[in-house]
Scaffold this motif. Sequence first.
Motif, short mmCIF file in Angstrom:
data_model
loop_
_atom_site.label_atom_id
_atom_site.label_comp_id
_atom_site.label_asym_id
_atom_site.label_seq_id
_atom_site.Cartn_x
_atom_site.Cartn_y
_atom_site.Cartn_z
N ALA A 114 -65.37 69.18 9.15
CA ALA A 114 -64.03 68.87 9.90
C ALA A 114 -64.19 67.86 10.76
O ALA A 114 -63.13 67.37 11.45
N GLY A 115 -65.34 66.93 10.86
CA GLY A 115 -65.37 65.95 11.73
C GLY A 115 -65.35 66.17 13.37
O GLY A 115 -65.00 67.27 13.81
N LEU A 170 -55.44 67.81 14.96
CA LEU A 170 -56.34 69.07 14.94
C LEU A 170 -57.47 69.23 14.17
O LEU A 170 -57.32 68.56 13.15
N ARG A 171 -58.35 69.94 14.34
CA ARG A 171 -59.33 70.12 13.65
C ARG A 171 -58.98 71.08 12.10
O ARG A 171 -59.28 72.26 12.29
N ARG A 172 -58.12 70.67 11.62
CA ARG A 172 -57.75 71.31 10.13
C ARG A 172 -57.24 70.06 9.18
O ARG A 172 -57.20 69.14 9.47
N GLY A 207 -57.09 53.99 10.65
CA GLY A 207 -55.91 53.66 10.12
C GLY A 207 -55.22 54.92 9.59
O GLY A 207 -54.18 55.23 9.75
N GLU A 208 -55.98 55.73 8.84
CA GLU A 208 -55.17 56.93 8.16
C GLU A 208 -54.72 57.84 9.37
O GLU A 208 -53.80 58.66 9.31
N GLN A 209 -55.81 58.14 10.26
CA GLN A 209 -55.52 58.89 11.32
C GLN A 209 -54.21 58.64 12.13
O GLN A 209 -53.39 59.58 12.48
N ALA A 242 -58.38 66.40 8.70
CA ALA A 242 -57.87 65.29 9.34
C ALA A 242 -58.72 64.46 10.06
O ALA A 242 -58.74 63.03 10.00
N ARG A 243 -59.99 65.05 10.59
CA ARG A 243 -60.83 64.34 11.55
C ARG A 243 -61.74 63.48 10.61
O ARG A 243 -62.40 62.74 11.19
N VAL A 244 -61.75 63.72 9.48
CA VAL A 244 -62.70 62.93 8.67
C VAL A 244 -61.70 61.66 7.94
O VAL A 244 -62.61 60.77 7.32
#
Lengths: 234, 245
Positions: A233-234, B93-95, B143-145, B137-139
């Motif tokens: 999840a980073g 968010l971490r999902r 730029g993608e984020q 999302a966090r990985v």
Amino acid sequence: MQGLDEALAAAWRLIVTGDTALVEIVALSLKVSLTAVFCAAVVGLPLGAVLALVRFPGRGPVIVVIDALMGLPPVVAGLFVYLLLSRAGPLGPYGLLFTPTAMVIAQTLLVIPIIAALTRQVVTDLWAEYCEQLTSLGAGRLRAVPTLLWDARSSLVTAILAGLGRAMAEVGAILVVGGNIDGVTRTMTTAIALETSKGDLPLALGLGIVLLVIVLAINAAAHMLGATARRAAG
Amino acid sequence: MHARATILPLSLDRVTYARGGETLIDGISVTIGSSSRTVVLGPNGAGKSLLLRLCHGLVAPTDGAVRWAGADAFGRRDTAGRQAMVFQRPVLLRRSALANITYALALQGRLERGERDARAREALASVGLAHVAERPARVLSGGEQQRLAIARAAALEPDVLFLDEPTASLDPGASRAIEDAIRAIDAAGTKIIMTTHDLGQARRLAEEVLFLCRGRLMEHTPAGEFFEHPRTPQAAAFLRGDLVA
């Protein structure tokens, strides 16, 4: 008194042969502590998050009390629950004293402050990062509670395990409210405390070894779980 | 083109923000209409980001007022629901990427549960992120984020989208993708109000410029005019690349 090596050998025999008394004691310990930690998490996680996010009168004192209760001596917690459940106490009519339920209640009270206090810290830090974004998306502080608890999940596992560690290790509370009754409320820690004083070293040592292994296994599992979650999840 | 009802124009009436005895935004009065892309320019510390936060309602002015013309028509709460903001550092968010967008749609509450997934996938596709929908999302890369953050804001179909330095710390390729996304959102009828420290980007995107200096609004002019004939010496110096205090 037996020699240490003799006691160790006897303890080892009890473990490898799956001695009934030992297995029962281990099973009850796990059942009581896991149930207590589950109950404490159900209360402590939202409580900690609400304390982190919601401003209300008396919030400061509540936080101080909960932080202080992290260091609550188990015997005192046990005494408190004992008074509640004893025949003359307010919950006396339910006849819960000296039952596993009483032990669960006592341990739940011990663990709630730990989970709530650690959760409050974790959620406070996360809110600092999320505050503007969630406000922008229209989430009020109360609506943010489940979001932040979910996003803090990998840190909160650690908080729950700290609670489990306390529950598994404590002896004072469950001894007072459980009574170490053979076959009913005898757990690993109470048995170790009392069998040692009675001189039954093999059982005490055997239980000690099992307790150590369980605590190690739980922490190793949590460590791996956390590492995997962080990678994913980073 | 902007046929649908909107909360714009936005008017600031002597908006002031002071903290610790320091006036960071100093009596700004301006009306921002719905017709053109507005870029807020100014030297570091001029109050660009703070102005956006005041407009968006994240920070309350210590004096003066921020008013949306549509506030009466839509109600106060809905006025907030018709704005979105993309921050310099995207907070995801971490999902999964997809869940980041459906979460925002659920909070907004305009779409039924069943419609959110389709809208979110549409938004992801519009910024070229359809292939990472299920990924955490966090990985994603920086730029993608930021593209995901923009897709999340765009999926809300706001009347106004605020962007605070959306391409700060991105490489040119990633910046171009962000600028394309901003143009597409503008073309779809959302008012763009953004800050940037990148003058090239300002020239490419701005249709009107708000120039701030030390918390004061120095100029509010069409972009062409601002870049060719700045009215104030501060703006002229800023455009030359001089240090403006």
